[in-house]
Design an enzyme around this catalytic site. Sequence first.
Site, PDB file in Angstrom:
ATOM      1  N   LEU A  45       0.767  -1.285  -0.006  1.00 39.23           N
ATOM      2  CA  LEU A  45      -0.156  -0.024  -0.109  1.00 39.23           C
ATOM      3  C   LEU A  45       0.740   1.297   0.000  1.00 39.23           C
ATOM      4  O   LEU A  45       1.991   1.186   0.439  1.00 39.23           O
ATOM      5  CB  LEU A  45      -0.796  -0.116   1.187  1.00 39.23           C
ATOM      6  N   SER A  46       0.065   2.272  -0.116  1.00 37.22           N
ATOM      7  CA  SER A  46       1.124   3.617  -0.514  1.00 37.22           C
ATOM      8  C   SER A  46       1.839   3.993   1.081  1.00 37.22           C
ATOM      9  O   SER A  46       2.884   4.464   1.032  1.00 37.22           O
ATOM     10  CB  SER A  46       0.301   4.787  -0.766  1.00 37.22           C
ATOM     11  N   GLU A  47       1.178   3.587   2.208  1.00 35.89           N
ATOM     12  CA  GLU A  47       1.805   3.712   3.501  1.00 35.89           C
ATOM     13  C   GLU A  47       1.194   2.420   4.243  1.00 35.89           C
ATOM     14  O   GLU A  47       0.124   2.376   4.289  1.00 35.89           O
ATOM     15  CB  GLU A  47       1.487   4.852   4.139  1.00 35.89           C
ATOM     16  N   SER A  48       2.253   2.131   5.238  1.00 33.76           N
ATOM     17  CA  SER A  48       1.638   1.248   6.419  1.00 33.76           C
ATOM     18  C   SER A  48       2.407   1.975   7.741  1.00 33.76           C
ATOM     19  O   SER A  48       3.363   2.622   7.610  1.00 33.76           O
ATOM     20  CB  SER A  48       2.370  -0.180   6.548  1.00 33.76           C
ATOM     21  N   HIS A  76      -2.680  10.742   5.730  1.00 33.28           N
ATOM     22  CA  HIS A  76      -3.591   9.618   5.802  1.00 33.28           C
ATOM     23  C   HIS A  76      -2.911   8.729   6.712  1.00 33.28           C
ATOM     24  O   HIS A  76      -4.063   7.970   7.331  1.00 33.28           O
ATOM     25  CB  HIS A  76      -3.994   8.912   4.290  1.00 33.28           C
TER      26      HIS A  76
END
Length: 284
Positions: A45-48, A76
């Site tokens: 994902l774009s971030e974790s 986010h």
Amino acid sequence: MQTYRYVVVDVFTDRPLAGNQLAVFTDARGLDDETMQALARETNLSESTFVFPGESGGHAKIRIFTPLAELPFAGHPTLGTAFVLGGPLQTQELRLETARGIVPVRLERDGNRLVFGRMEQPLPSVQPYEREQELLTALGVDGSELPVELYDNGMRHVYVMLRSEAAVAALRPDLARLELPPNLGINCFAGAGKLWKTRMFAPGGGVPEDPATGSAAGPLALHLARHGGIAFGDEIEISQGAEIGRPSTLYARADGTPEKVERVEVGGSAVTVARGEFRLPATL
């Protein structure tokens, strides 16, 4: 064998399968840097985010990873983590420790259900963007309606204002030619009054286009206020992500004056869509 539980939330939306996805590892104690980076690559994902006990007066400490690198702050992931932790904690304000300091998130509820959050972001620095003409050429546009400037609040964002929302939707940028650094986002936007449309591209960070960029929403409100597009204190509604099938809605405001910015705030909703766990050997 160690078990690490995670929650997947869609952020800056009030319905599943929209907004920006985030994986939140709710208890990351025992994970080292290399394993957290590997897990972020695994979720893809774009971030974790990885949650640890607070160390400096916050309710919790979070570390934020893209599939490629750790970030000092991102929007986010911070808001989404607050939604995940805020339900069990039953607090009206959650204070999350990031590498850019403590970020307070005020939580709004409908009964016991979290419905909205507002985070006070780190105040950004501002400077002209030195590669303006190269950028405009790569975007395929003639110019910007406002100065092209770079804001840094832990993430770095450049802003280009186009004449219409249709022009923003029609963009087909060729940004790969610029060899942009991984922590730089290119934000193209248009609108008027309190309604704005934006698209964010960060190819250097492995994100061709982002569906919802909380770290860019606050500086956008500040950019508009500094240049007379809105008044300081006005809240704007930002639409993002439609072009990639992940429609998102963000709210942002900047308080103060051009000479002294007092507060930058970004808000939105989030919904939980999945839960799971990773089972890893004690030594990888």
